[in-house]
Design a protein around this motif. Structure first.
Motif, PDB file in Angstrom:
ATOM      1  N   THR A  83       0.852  -1.187   0.000  1.00  0.00           N
ATOM      2  CA  THR A  83       0.000   0.000   0.000  1.00  0.00           C
ATOM      3  C   THR A  83       0.890   1.240   0.000  1.00  0.00           C
ATOM      4  O   THR A  83       1.920   1.266   0.684  1.00  0.00           O
ATOM      5  N   PRO A  84       0.512   2.281  -0.742  1.00  0.00           N
ATOM      6  CA  PRO A  84       1.352   3.489  -0.775  1.00  0.00           C
ATOM      7  C   PRO A  84       1.406   4.213   0.560  1.00  0.00           C
ATOM      8  O   PRO A  84       2.354   4.951   0.823  1.00  0.00           O
ATOM      9  N   GLU A  85       0.398   3.988   1.435  1.00  0.00           N
ATOM     10  CA  GLU A  85       0.432   4.633   2.754  1.00  0.00           C
ATOM     11  C   GLU A  85       1.478   4.006   3.669  1.00  0.00           C
ATOM     12  O   GLU A  85       1.802   4.549   4.720  1.00  0.00           O
ATOM     13  N   VAL A  86       1.982   2.834   3.346  1.00  0.00           N
ATOM     14  CA  VAL A  86       2.948   2.056   4.126  1.00  0.00           C
ATOM     15  C   VAL A  86       2.284   1.493   5.378  1.00  0.00           C
ATOM     16  O   VAL A  86       2.239   0.279   5.579  1.00  0.00           O
ATOM     17  N   THR A  87       1.758   2.371   6.258  1.00  0.00           N
ATOM     18  CA  THR A  87       1.092   1.913   7.483  1.00  0.00           C
ATOM     19  C   THR A  87      -0.296   2.578   7.570  1.00  0.00           C
ATOM     20  O   THR A  87      -0.472   3.561   8.308  1.00  0.00           O
ATOM     21  N   PRO A  88      -1.282   2.078   6.842  1.00  0.00           N
ATOM     22  CA  PRO A  88      -2.600   2.736   6.809  1.00  0.00           C
ATOM     23  C   PRO A  88      -3.337   2.661   8.142  1.00  0.00           C
ATOM     24  O   PRO A  88      -3.146   1.729   8.924  1.00  0.00           O
ATOM     25  N   VAL A  89      -4.189   3.655   8.380  1.00  0.00           N
ATOM     26  CA  VAL A  89      -5.003   3.734   9.586  1.00  0.00           C
ATOM     27  C   VAL A  89      -6.435   3.354   9.242  1.00  0.00           C
ATOM     28  O   VAL A  89      -7.019   3.871   8.289  1.00  0.00           O
ATOM     29  N   ASN A  90      -6.996   2.440  10.025  1.00  0.00           N
ATOM     30  CA  ASN A  90      -8.346   1.923   9.781  1.00  0.00           C
ATOM     31  C   ASN A  90      -9.238   2.304  10.958  1.00  0.00           C
ATOM     32  O   ASN A  90      -8.968   1.923  12.093  1.00  0.00           O
ATOM     33  N   LYS A  91     -10.302   3.054  10.706  1.00  0.00           N
ATOM     34  CA  LYS A  91     -11.226   3.447  11.780  1.00  0.00           C
ATOM     35  C   LYS A  91     -12.214   2.310  12.033  1.00  0.00           C
ATOM     36  O   LYS A  91     -12.911   1.862  11.131  1.00  0.00           O
ATOM     37  N   ILE A  92     -12.274   1.837  13.295  1.00  0.00           N
ATOM     38  CA  ILE A  92     -13.173   0.751  13.673  1.00  0.00           C
ATOM     39  C   ILE A  92     -14.472   1.296  14.248  1.00  0.00           C
ATOM     40  O   ILE A  92     -15.570   0.877  13.880  1.00  0.00           O
ATOM     41  N   ASP A 111     -15.938   5.037  16.893  1.00  0.00           N
ATOM     42  CA  ASP A 111     -15.601   6.408  17.287  1.00  0.00           C
ATOM     43  C   ASP A 111     -14.485   6.485  18.330  1.00  0.00           C
ATOM     44  O   ASP A 111     -13.909   7.562  18.544  1.00  0.00           O
ATOM     45  N   SER A 112     -14.180   5.367  18.996  1.00  0.00           N
ATOM     46  CA  SER A 112     -13.130   5.410  20.020  1.00  0.00           C
ATOM     47  C   SER A 112     -11.920   4.542  19.684  1.00  0.00           C
ATOM     48  O   SER A 112     -10.986   4.465  20.469  1.00  0.00           O
ATOM     49  N   LEU A 113     -11.930   3.911  18.510  1.00  0.00           N
ATOM     50  CA  LEU A 113     -10.851   2.973  18.180  1.00  0.00           C
ATOM     51  C   LEU A 113     -10.429   3.069  16.728  1.00  0.00           C
ATOM     52  O   LEU A 113     -11.254   3.019  15.808  1.00  0.00           O
ATOM     53  N   TYR A 114      -9.132   3.196  16.546  1.00  0.00           N
ATOM     54  CA  TYR A 114      -8.494   3.092  15.229  1.00  0.00           C
ATOM     55  C   TYR A 114      -7.457   1.973  15.303  1.00  0.00           C
ATOM     56  O   TYR A 114      -6.884   1.705  16.355  1.00  0.00           O
ATOM     57  N   ILE A 115      -7.222   1.333  14.163  1.00  0.00           N
ATOM     58  CA  ILE A 115      -6.166   0.326  14.084  1.00  0.00           C
ATOM     59  C   ILE A 115      -5.146   0.753  13.038  1.00  0.00           C
ATOM     60  O   ILE A 115      -5.505   1.036  11.884  1.00  0.00           O
ATOM     61  N   LEU A 116      -3.899   0.861  13.467  1.00  0.00           N
ATOM     62  CA  LEU A 116      -2.798   1.156  12.547  1.00  0.00           C
ATOM     63  C   LEU A 116      -2.268  -0.172  12.029  1.00  0.00           C
ATOM     64  O   LEU A 116      -1.751  -0.991  12.795  1.00  0.00           O
ATOM     65  N   GLU A 117      -2.380  -0.392  10.736  1.00  0.00           N
ATOM     66  CA  GLU A 117      -1.979  -1.665  10.139  1.00  0.00           C
ATOM     67  C   GLU A 117      -0.499  -1.619   9.753  1.00  0.00           C
ATOM     68  O   GLU A 117      -0.103  -0.896   8.841  1.00  0.00           O
ATOM     69  N   LEU A 118       0.287  -2.416  10.453  1.00  0.00           N
ATOM     70  CA  LEU A 118       1.728  -2.430  10.271  1.00  0.00           C
ATOM     71  C   LEU A 118       2.212  -3.665   9.522  1.00  0.00           C
ATOM     72  O   LEU A 118       3.406  -3.968   9.537  1.00  0.00           O
ATOM     73  N   PHE A 119       1.283  -4.359   8.840  1.00  0.00           N
ATOM     74  CA  PHE A 119       1.627  -5.663   8.270  1.00  0.00           C
ATOM     75  C   PHE A 119       1.606  -5.680   6.740  1.00  0.00           C
ATOM     76  O   PHE A 119       1.415  -6.723   6.125  1.00  0.00           O
ATOM     77  N   HIS A 120       1.845  -4.535   6.108  1.00  0.00           N
ATOM     78  CA  HIS A 120       1.765  -4.483   4.651  1.00  0.00           C
ATOM     79  C   HIS A 120       3.111  -4.624   3.960  1.00  0.00           C
ATOM     80  O   HIS A 120       3.228  -4.430   2.748  1.00  0.00           O
ATOM     81  N   GLY A 121       4.144  -4.993   4.727  1.00  0.00           N
ATOM     82  CA  GLY A 121       5.457  -5.228   4.143  1.00  0.00           C
ATOM     83  C   GLY A 121       5.608  -6.648   3.634  1.00  0.00           C
ATOM     84  O   GLY A 121       4.675  -7.459   3.693  1.00  0.00           O
ATOM     85  N   PRO A 122       6.785  -6.998   3.137  1.00  0.00           N
ATOM     86  CA  PRO A 122       6.984  -8.289   2.465  1.00  0.00           C
ATOM     87  C   PRO A 122       6.781  -9.509   3.350  1.00  0.00           C
ATOM     88  O   PRO A 122       6.445 -10.581   2.844  1.00  0.00           O
ATOM     89  N   THR A 123       6.976  -9.408   4.682  1.00  0.00           N
ATOM     90  CA  THR A 123       6.775 -10.578   5.541  1.00  0.00           C
ATOM     91  C   THR A 123       5.530 -10.447   6.415  1.00  0.00           C
ATOM     92  O   THR A 123       5.350 -11.202   7.360  1.00  0.00           O
ATOM     93  N   PHE A 124       4.677  -9.460   6.140  1.00  0.00           N
ATOM     94  CA  PHE A 124       3.365  -9.329   6.778  1.00  0.00           C
ATOM     95  C   PHE A 124       3.460  -9.088   8.285  1.00  0.00           C
ATOM     96  O   PHE A 124       2.610  -9.547   9.044  1.00  0.00           O
ATOM     97  N   ALA A 125       4.480  -8.354   8.730  1.00  0.00           N
ATOM     98  CA  ALA A 125       4.628  -8.048  10.153  1.00  0.00           C
ATOM     99  C   ALA A 125       5.257  -6.668  10.317  1.00  0.00           C
ATOM    100  O   ALA A 125       5.918  -6.149   9.420  1.00  0.00           O
ATOM    101  N   PHE A 126       5.061  -6.074  11.507  1.00  0.00           N
ATOM    102  CA  PHE A 126       5.525  -4.708  11.742  1.00  0.00           C
ATOM    103  C   PHE A 126       7.035  -4.585  11.645  1.00  0.00           C
ATOM    104  O   PHE A 126       7.556  -3.497  11.362  1.00  0.00           O
TER     105      PHE A 126
END
Length: 466
Positions: free
Chosen positions: A85-94, A96-111
């Motif tokens: 993903t071009p954002e590298v670490t996209p933010v996903n709104k779950i 109104d009180s919780l967001y998840i920062l996705e750190l698994f979009h690299g080649p080995t699927f981990a932060f």
């Protein structure tokens, strides 16, 4: 910017020498002599930067002009070219009180990819510029090894050996490491746990003759470049939640934690001026960090295998960095505490220091049952599949957040890496193509006893005994 050791017995170093040193020669950890503070005006300007631009801004404060701006820009561009993903670490709104920062979009699927793709480029850059032989030695509880191997495999002038605990990582984690058949990669599967592997690494880096003889360089988060690279996504996460949430609510960040490196990156970001309210340490049943925050006692307990194996750690190697700041940068006191840990098996801080700890962090250790509960609940309620480490982060968010707060929880791995836990929730997931392909590949690893002499013999053969 100069770098010093938490134990005070190393002459100040520049950025490149600090990274090449890894573990400080006095057994401590390298940290910046001072932490730059970002003004509110600069933070406002940074909000509109891309991930790569933000990375360059933050690193420019720490590298002493040792890397020309154009060289740094090229390294950063190559580091994140393989992310999905071009954002590298996209933010996903779950909600109104919780967001998840996705750190698994690299080649080995981990932060770990976020820092280690850059670190691979950095080591390659230094190797070419200085005609430097680089032999990387690291230990992994699962994700670091795969990300490190992916970052340096096939690169000239670099060899990498990774120790992992035999049959104590997930199958996908194991395959990501051991299906690599490059000449510059060696996987040692150690009959023991992660703490056993990590102790071997620290002992070998503390043997300065062995370290110099084999040009050893660190890939674990004892290396400050890992800490600094992870700091970037704290800023990015904060900048990409709703502006209304930033303005009207206190912003917490919940971080699945084992070795204290990721959460220390957040501590660094906060010291730099990022307005984080609570840094929440999320652990599993290996909850030494939670017990420290709650009681002031840092004491390794009995090792437990859990559904979140990357956090199955009792001795958090980055804890010493936090201790340095907790003790007001008093290197004599840090050395005393670390000696006490070695001789007595624990550290106990005063009530006054504990109050400061509790001002810096909240903490919660999730049980195996809670982990599975939140995987099932969030899949059903939000159609969002958590990996078991992220589920621990969610459990900590649920436990530690208040009504007037919003929390960003870090998703540190793709759930496909931990299908053993997902299957227990009666959830059938579809694997990404890159992970499915691993299941049919041959493996290349050597199983060794938890015996430092045996491991040294394997390293002598791999790195060369000259």
């Amino acid at each position: 910017m100069q770098y010093v050791s938490t134990r005070g017995q190393v002459a100040p170093k520049g950025f490149i020498d600090t990274v090449l040193m890894g573990l400080a020669d006095d057994g401590g950890l390298m940290i910046p002599a001072e932490i730059p503070v970002i003004s509110p005006e600069a933070l406002e300007e940074w909000k509109n930067l891309s991930y790569e631009e933000l990375f360059q801004q933050i690193f420019s404060l720490y590298i002493n002009d040792e890397i020309p701006a154009e060289d740094l820009k090229a390294m950063v561009k190559r580091s994140y070219a393989s992310f999905r993903t071009p954002e590298v670490t996209p933010v996903n709104k779950i909600n109104d009180s919780l967001y998840i920062l996705e750190l698994f979009h690299g080649p080995t699927f981990a932060f770990k990819d976020v820092a280690l793709q850059f670190m691979g480029e950095f080591y390659s850059y230094v190797s070419k510029k200085q005609n430097e032989i680089i032999h990387i030695l690291g230990a992994t509880s699962g994700d670091t090894g795969a990300a490190a191997i992916q970052g340096v495999r096939g690169k000239d002038g670099i060899k990498i050996c990774i120790l992992h605990p035999h049959q104590k990582v997930s199958k996908i984690q194991e395959l990501q490491m051991t299906t690599v058949n490059d000449e510059n990669v060696l996987n040692l599967s150690v009959k023991g746990n992660f703490d056993d592997c990590q102790k071997v690494i620290k002992d070998l880096f503390a043997d300065l003759d062995f370290k110099a003889k084999h040009h050893l360089r660190a890939i674990n988060s004892i290396n400050f470049v890992r800490i600094l690279a992870q700091t970037v996504y704290y800023f990015y996460a904060y900048f990409h939640i709703d502006a209304e949430a930033q303005a009207s609510k206190k912003v917490n960040i919940s971080v699945p934690s084992g070795n204290f490196g990721n959460i220390f990156s957040g501590f660094l970001a906060k010291r730099m001026g990022l307005p984080i309210h609570k840094l929440i340490i999320a652990t599993n049943e290996n909850n030494i960090l939670e017990r420290f925050v709650r009681t002031g006692e840092y004491k390794p307990g009995d090792f437990k295998s859990t559904h979140s194996p990357s956090m199955d750690i009792q001795v958090a190697s980055n804890f010493e960095r936090y201790l340095y700041y907790l003790l007001d940068e008093n290197v004599e006191k840090v050395s005393e505490y670390m000696k006490q840990l070695q001789t007595e098996g624990k550290i106990v801080v005063s009530p006054e220091l504990l109050a400061r700890v509790q001002n810096d962090f909240a903490a919660y250790g999730a049980s195996n049952d809670e982990c599975l509960k939140y995987i099932g609940e969030y899949n059903e309620k939000y159609d969002y599949l958590l990996d078991p480490h992220t589920a621990c982060g969610i459990a900590a968010y649920q436990e530690c957040s208040e009504e007037d707060e919003v929390t960003i929880t870090f998703a540190t791995a793709h759930p496909a890496k931990f299908d053993e836990a997902i299957a227990l929730c009666m959830i059938e997931q579809k694997f990404p193509e890159q992970i499915s392909a691993l299941l049919t590949k041959p493996q290349y690893q050597q199983v060794v006893d938890h015996d430092q002499d045996e491991i040294v013999r394997e390293l002598e053969k791999f790195y060369g005994d000259k």
